[in-house]
Design a protein around this motif. Sequence first.
Motif, mmCIF file in Angstrom:
data_model
loop_
_atom_site.group_PDB
_atom_site.id
_atom_site.type_symbol
_atom_site.label_atom_id
_atom_site.label_comp_id
_atom_site.label_asym_id
_atom_site.label_seq_id
_atom_site.Cartn_x
_atom_site.Cartn_y
_atom_site.Cartn_z
ATOM 1 N N GLN A 254 -5.428 20.838 -121.518
ATOM 2 C CA GLN A 254 -5.437 20.078 -122.772
ATOM 3 C C GLN A 254 -4.408 20.582 -123.778
ATOM 4 O O GLN A 254 -3.793 19.796 -124.502
ATOM 5 C CB GLN A 254 -6.831 20.106 -123.397
ATOM 6 C CG GLN A 254 -7.844 19.246 -122.642
ATOM 7 C CD GLN A 254 -9.169 19.148 -123.367
ATOM 8 O OE1 GLN A 254 -9.348 19.723 -124.443
ATOM 9 N NE2 GLN A 254 -10.103 18.419 -122.780
ATOM 10 N N ASP A 255 -4.208 21.911 -123.844
ATOM 11 C CA ASP A 255 -3.244 22.423 -124.825
ATOM 12 C C ASP A 255 -1.831 21.963 -124.508
ATOM 13 O O ASP A 255 -1.034 21.683 -125.410
ATOM 14 C CB ASP A 255 -3.313 23.947 -124.922
ATOM 15 C CG ASP A 255 -2.959 24.633 -123.613
ATOM 16 O OD1 ASP A 255 -3.231 24.041 -122.547
ATOM 17 O OD2 ASP A 255 -2.421 25.753 -123.657
ATOM 18 N N LEU A 256 -1.509 21.850 -123.206
ATOM 19 C CA LEU A 256 -0.194 21.326 -122.820
ATOM 20 C C LEU A 256 -0.129 19.820 -123.053
ATOM 21 O O LEU A 256 0.887 19.294 -123.519
ATOM 22 C CB LEU A 256 0.090 21.633 -121.348
ATOM 23 C CG LEU A 256 0.760 22.967 -121.026
ATOM 24 C CD1 LEU A 256 0.882 23.136 -119.519
ATOM 25 C CD2 LEU A 256 2.121 23.066 -121.686
ATOM 26 N N ALA A 257 -1.211 19.121 -122.700
ATOM 27 C CA ALA A 257 -1.225 17.666 -122.860
ATOM 28 C C ALA A 257 -1.024 17.273 -124.321
ATOM 29 O O ALA A 257 -0.349 16.276 -124.617
ATOM 30 C CB ALA A 257 -2.537 17.098 -122.328
ATOM 31 N N ARG A 258 -1.592 18.066 -125.237
ATOM 32 C CA ARG A 258 -1.454 17.755 -126.663
ATOM 33 C C ARG A 258 -0.010 17.913 -127.148
ATOM 34 O O ARG A 258 0.384 17.285 -128.134
ATOM 35 C CB ARG A 258 -2.379 18.659 -127.479
ATOM 36 C CG ARG A 258 -3.837 18.214 -127.475
ATOM 37 C CD ARG A 258 -4.638 18.916 -128.549
ATOM 38 N NE ARG A 258 -4.750 20.342 -128.268
ATOM 39 C CZ ARG A 258 -5.791 20.894 -127.637
ATOM 40 N NH1 ARG A 258 -6.798 20.140 -127.207
ATOM 41 N NH2 ARG A 258 -5.844 22.194 -127.443
ATOM 42 N N GLN A 259 0.769 18.735 -126.450
ATOM 43 C CA GLN A 259 2.146 18.969 -126.881
ATOM 44 C C GLN A 259 3.152 18.015 -126.233
ATOM 45 O O GLN A 259 4.327 18.022 -126.575
ATOM 46 C CB GLN A 259 2.555 20.411 -126.561
ATOM 47 C CG GLN A 259 1.736 21.446 -127.328
ATOM 48 C CD GLN A 259 2.201 22.864 -127.042
ATOM 49 O OE1 GLN A 259 3.287 23.268 -127.464
ATOM 50 N NE2 GLN A 259 1.382 23.616 -126.317
ATOM 51 N N LEU A 260 2.683 17.206 -125.285
ATOM 52 C CA LEU A 260 3.573 16.237 -124.633
ATOM 53 C C LEU A 260 4.069 15.197 -125.635
ATOM 54 O O LEU A 260 3.298 14.701 -126.461
ATOM 55 C CB LEU A 260 2.838 15.515 -123.503
ATOM 56 C CG LEU A 260 2.894 16.136 -122.103
ATOM 57 C CD1 LEU A 260 2.108 15.278 -121.134
ATOM 58 C CD2 LEU A 260 4.330 16.313 -121.617
ATOM 59 N N LEU A 297 4.245 26.158 -115.316
ATOM 60 C CA LEU A 297 3.311 26.220 -116.441
ATOM 61 C C LEU A 297 1.854 26.132 -116.011
ATOM 62 O O LEU A 297 0.963 26.636 -116.697
ATOM 63 C CB LEU A 297 3.611 25.093 -117.435
ATOM 64 C CG LEU A 297 4.994 25.119 -118.100
ATOM 65 C CD1 LEU A 297 5.084 24.014 -119.141
ATOM 66 C CD2 LEU A 297 5.288 26.479 -118.722
ATOM 67 N N HIS A 298 1.609 25.478 -114.882
ATOM 68 C CA HIS A 298 0.223 25.325 -114.428
ATOM 69 C C HIS A 298 0.241 24.870 -112.969
ATOM 70 O O HIS A 298 1.239 24.383 -112.464
ATOM 71 C CB HIS A 298 -0.513 24.296 -115.301
ATOM 72 C CG HIS A 298 -1.983 24.213 -115.002
ATOM 73 N ND1 HIS A 298 -2.842 25.264 -115.181
ATOM 74 C CD2 HIS A 298 -2.748 23.185 -114.528
ATOM 75 C CE1 HIS A 298 -4.069 24.905 -114.842
ATOM 76 N NE2 HIS A 298 -4.033 23.648 -114.443
#
Length: 348
Positions: A254-260, A297-298
């Motif tokens: 989620q933290d990566l998705a929010r920065q997309l 990253l993941h």
Amino acid sequence: MNTGNKLPVVQLERVVRRFNDRPALDGISLTLQAGEIVGLIGRSGAGKSTLIRCLNGLDRPQEGRVEIDGTDITNLSEQALQPIRRRIGMIFQHFNLLSAKTVADNVALPLKIAGQPPAQRRAKVMELLELVGLADKADTYPARLSGGQKQRVGIARALAADPLLLLSDEATSALDPETTQSILQLLQDVNRKLGVTVLMITHEMEVVRQIAHRVLVLDAGRIVEEGPVARVLASPQAETTRSLLRGLSPVLPQDLARQLAPQGEQALIRVDVYGAAARQPLLAIIQSITGLPARLLHGGLNDVQGEPYGRLFLALGTADPKAVQAVVDRLQPETTAIEVLGYVPSDV
């Protein structure tokens, strides 16, 4: 896996089984070769139970053919079916042991029905109990056994008549995770030592992932996807498969998705890999194209039957459209799926 026998153990051709004009099986064709472990997965109501009943002759299709070891059983009489049924072992979800009989007597039941002499039965039973790790429980009654031990007795009983085919019907769904692991390991050992073909019927993709060579995905009476387990896990094609895989495949945190964002400092791609592609130095390949270091990253890699597969979320180190497209073009032939998800800051 032993495939020396060229004759399929199971061959289904366009099998249709209807109930009140509703197809439980809708034109199914499949082949099981000698020595395979095949996972048949599907939700409740997909047709798994009907398929099992057609395989052991307890149900008859209205259309198509069911062949066991080269014999068409579709229209055989009950008497003619008996010797074929003895070559099909069944492992049940709730064990189906006779509570008034000892472990040894439960395992001996198929041999007694077949008319085997007592001394010969006893020798075979002890051999099978040794195989499943319960030689010291021969004279114990089922009520004194754990769930895992009961299932081991069930496996020994299923093997008593030297079956060609072992049908495992949700055999681990009533067991705790640790016991499930031990039962799956036992089925692998049985497959390896005896060469018996195993069809695992389940609704749990994790069970299939651990021991199957191939997977068949059943939905509304049809096989919607099939293939090597690692390939299907790496790149599921059917929506049913993708749904069953949720929880097993990595998703973007989620933290990566929010920065997309539609634009940014570096592109973020998702890459699904399988087999030889999973062994490629993807980060080095990307850097050779862009001239900038790429980062994982993941995600990560797993292994199924010695075949690697995985899903990787990679930051390319650049947002240049030409460089991003060059990376996609270079990796596409070697991956099962690749997608540019968007752009993220360089400090993620």
